[in-house]
Scaffold this motif. Structure first.
Motif, PDB file in Angstrom:
ATOM      1  N   ASP A  72       0.806  -1.214   0.000  1.00  0.00           N
ATOM      2  CA  ASP A  72       0.000   0.000   0.000  1.00  0.00           C
ATOM      3  C   ASP A  72       0.847   1.275   0.000  1.00  0.00           C
ATOM      4  OD1 ASP A  72       1.019  -0.298   2.522  1.00  0.00           O
ATOM      5  OD2 ASP A  72      -0.891  -0.092   3.587  1.00  0.00           O
ATOM      6  N   ASP A  73       2.152   1.131  -0.208  1.00  0.00           N
ATOM      7  CA  ASP A  73       3.052   2.295  -0.315  1.00  0.00           C
ATOM      8  C   ASP A  73       4.076   1.981  -1.407  1.00  0.00           C
ATOM      9  OD1 ASP A  73       4.635   4.508  -0.059  1.00  0.00           O
ATOM     10  OD2 ASP A  73       5.289   4.103   2.007  1.00  0.00           O
ATOM     11  N   ALA A 120       8.684  -5.363  -4.044  1.00  0.00           N
ATOM     12  CA  ALA A 120       8.309  -5.017  -5.416  1.00  0.00           C
ATOM     13  C   ALA A 120       9.206  -3.922  -5.971  1.00  0.00           C
ATOM     14  CB  ALA A 120       6.852  -4.568  -5.470  1.00  0.00           C
ATOM     15  N   LEU A 121       9.340  -3.939  -7.315  1.00  0.00           N
ATOM     16  CA  LEU A 121       9.983  -2.878  -8.085  1.00  0.00           C
ATOM     17  C   LEU A 121       8.882  -2.186  -8.888  1.00  0.00           C
ATOM     18  CD1 LEU A 121      12.583  -1.488  -9.244  1.00  0.00           C
ATOM     19  CD2 LEU A 121      12.569  -3.273 -11.006  1.00  0.00           C
ATOM     20  N   VAL A 127       3.411   1.597 -11.819  1.00  0.00           N
ATOM     21  CA  VAL A 127       3.083   0.245 -12.262  1.00  0.00           C
ATOM     22  C   VAL A 127       4.072  -0.746 -11.643  1.00  0.00           C
ATOM     23  CG1 VAL A 127       2.854  -1.284 -14.240  1.00  0.00           C
ATOM     24  CG2 VAL A 127       2.136   1.113 -14.417  1.00  0.00           C
ATOM     25  N   ILE A 128       3.542  -1.779 -11.028  1.00  0.00           N
ATOM     26  CA  ILE A 128       4.397  -2.820 -10.442  1.00  0.00           C
ATOM     27  C   ILE A 128       5.009  -3.640 -11.580  1.00  0.00           C
ATOM     28  CG2 ILE A 128       4.478  -4.879  -9.001  1.00  0.00           C
ATOM     29  CD1 ILE A 128       2.074  -3.691  -7.448  1.00  0.00           C
TER      30      ILE A 128
END
Length: 573
Positions: A72-73, A120-121, A127-128
């Protein structure tokens, strides 16, 4: 019987299906969330780290991209303006130190949770691009994409070869198309030994041609490749005494550190390579010669060097291993046993097979036992041996039911499953005092003499704590074994073994650990019963032995132990 003791359940791998999107410009290719003894940052800390790989096909500026461990961040830690070359890598420390200066080391403002979490990047548009929901991690084991690598032994030990001891310069002898038809035919290893340390390795004796004549010899070993363009790695494993320079198709691929350049036809190694080190294959990266490879026949050419013309021995035993992508691999990632920050990943495993549980624990027994084996890892197989040898995924007896132990037995096991890292070797030693009493090493003038004869079995099984050492017979007692060559020293004279301790008066006072062993001492090395030194290292199992061995002592942690032979006690006053 004692119930089976089974460790915690199998680690479940959760690799998010969107870990790498098809259109990704960059990916999180590898990360380490429990760094204890690996890559260090500029502060000397063993911080966790994240590796980014640029798959875009062009230089990529990561300005505005972000890394996050919170779904969520998505912009938790934003990259500065920093570029990654096409196909290149960038390592970012996940230390919580929050450093973003482009010209220096990068550190995120968060760390990685080794109990498992989200990572995650994210690109500048939010966009993930690459993400993981990863499971609990293991110490010094990375996680990420599988390298999908296969290995091929292109040149095995004992390969056919052509060799010559030169009497002058020979132009182009390292080249692939050089005509060596007039050279002597043989097989590796090449060498000689006026003693017997290298006898088991020498197939081609070159003593007549080389001893007191030349410090150098040449050997050419052909090997075939079906698709040279697919090779992405090469490793040369060499047993050598004293030095060497290796070429592949005329291109220098590797050399020992004791060779002076430029090398001449009669060069000698500038230092000796001790026998204890020469007996063990040393790996050398040979990737520099990959561009020279061709489809069909290639040639590994090696100049082997002695340190002196009159040296008492010489050895060269090479093995060439090439690696290439596995076209049948499914591309799924997982645990990476050897972290490779900043370079291509090795193959990943989906998880770890848990150790074998034994229904009967090590100790003394007076009647036959039936031992049930089990592992909590679903669909895993177990293989076992009863002669002390190490089982593998392909050797040993496949377990299908309880194992009968009617006599003194060393029961060793391995549990394995396709795509998983196999369990460590389990070892349980079962001793029958009646047989121990009758062993040839026992003094029959004691074991058959009153009053000892009536009590010795009970004395053995109920009074003395036992240390059981299980070691490969050739490593210990073979022609090149450390017990048969007690003057060997250094890491090359250290061999792996299993150590078991159990106390008959207290069944809970026991352990099993893998370690290393060397012959210890000075004059005592020549005694029939030699002292031994045990080494506890991470490469075997644990870096220290944690167990209260000595009553009344506050010391319960050991990195080494000495087992005294007692050979000098008869001289004590």
């Amino acid at each position: 019987m004692i119930p089976i003791s089974i460790r915690a359940a199998l680690i479940v791998v959760t690799l998010c299906s969107t870990a790498r999107l098809a259109s990704a410009q960059a990916v999180i290719s590898e990360f380490l969330a429990d760094n204890r003894s690996g890559l260090t940052d500029s502060d000397g800390d063993e911080s966790d780290w994240i590796e980014i790989r640029n798959d875009s096909g062009a230089v990529l500026n990561l300005n505005g991209w972000s890394l996050t461990d919170l779904p969520d961040d998505l912009s938790r830690w934003v990259f500065p303006s920093i570029t990654v070359p096409a196909g290149g890598y960038l390592v970012v420390f996940a230390s919580g130190k929050d450093r973003r200066a482009p010209a220096s080391e990068l550190h995120t403002n968060f760390g990685l949770n080794n109990n498992g979490e989200y990572l995650a990047l994210v690109d500048p548009l939010g966009v993930i691009i690459s993400e993981y929901t990863f499971p609990a991690q293991r110490e010094d084991i990375a996680y990420g994409e599988s390298g999908n690598i296969q290995e091929l032994v292109a040149v095995p030990e004992g390969a056919s070869c052509r060799w010559r001891v030169p009497t002058g310069a020979i132009s182009g002898w390292q080249a692939r198309l050089f005509n060596d038809s007039l050279w002597s035919a043989g097989a590796t290893g090449l060498g000689y030994d006026t003693g017997d340390d290298y006898d088991t390795f020498i197939s081609t004796n070159v003593q007549t041609s080389m001893f007191n004549r030349n410090g150098s010899g040449y050997v050419r070993i052909p090997f075939d490749l079906d698709d040279a363009s697919a090779v992405n790695g090469m490793r040369l494993n060499v047993r050598y005494d004293d030095g060497f320079v290796a070429y592949i198709n005329g291109v220098q691929a590797a050399a020992s550190s004791n060779v002076d350049f430029p090398v001449q036809w009669n060069s000698r190694a500038n230092t000796q390579n001790p026998d204890a080190d020469a007996l063990n294959p040393e790996p050398f990266d040979a990737a520099a010669a990959i561009p020279s490879l061709v489809d069909g026949e290639n040639v590994l050419a090696i100049q082997f060097l002695n340190a002196t013309l009159g040296s008492s021995d010489l050895l060269l035993m090479p093995e060439l291993v090439v690696t290439f992508p596995d076209p049948a691999a499914d591309g799924v990632g997982g645990f990476l046993l050897t972290p490779t920050p900043g370079s291509e990943n090795d193959n990943a495993v989906a998880g770890f097979v848990e150790e074998t549980g034994f229904s009967v624990i090590r100790g003394f027994y007076s009647s036959a036992q039936s031992v049930t084996l089990a592992t909590p890892t679903g669909d895993a197989n177990i293989r076992y041996t009863t002669d002390g040898s190490v089982p593998s995924e392909t050797t040993g007896t496949l377990y299908t039911g309880p194992v009968s132990v009617p006599t003194t037995t060393i029961l060793r096991t391995i549990a394995y499953k396709e795509g998983f890292e196999s369990s460590k070797i389990g070892t349980q030693t079962y001793l029958f005092p009646t047989e121990v009493k009758g062993q040839s090493d026992m003094d029959s003038t004691i074991t058959t003499r009153a009053p000892y004869a009536a009590t010795i079995e009970d004395d053995l099984s109920n009074n003395l704590p036992i240390l059981s050492l299980v070691v490969d017979d050739d490593d210990f007692f073979g022609p090149s074994g450390i017990y048969e060559n007690p003057n060997l020293s250094g890491r090359g004279a250290e061999v792996p073994l299993s150590i078991e301790f159990f106390n008959p008066s207290n069944p809970t006072d026991q352990f099993q650990v893998d370690a290393g062993v060397r012959i210890h001492g000075g004059n005592a090395r020549s005694h029939p019963k030699k002292p031994l030194r045990l080494y506890f290292r991470g490469e075997y199992c644990e870096t220290r032995l944690e167990h209260p061995l000595f009553d009344g002592s506050p010391v319960e942690s050991f990195d080494q132990l000495i087992l005294r032979g007692g050979g000098h006690d008869s001289w004590s006053l």
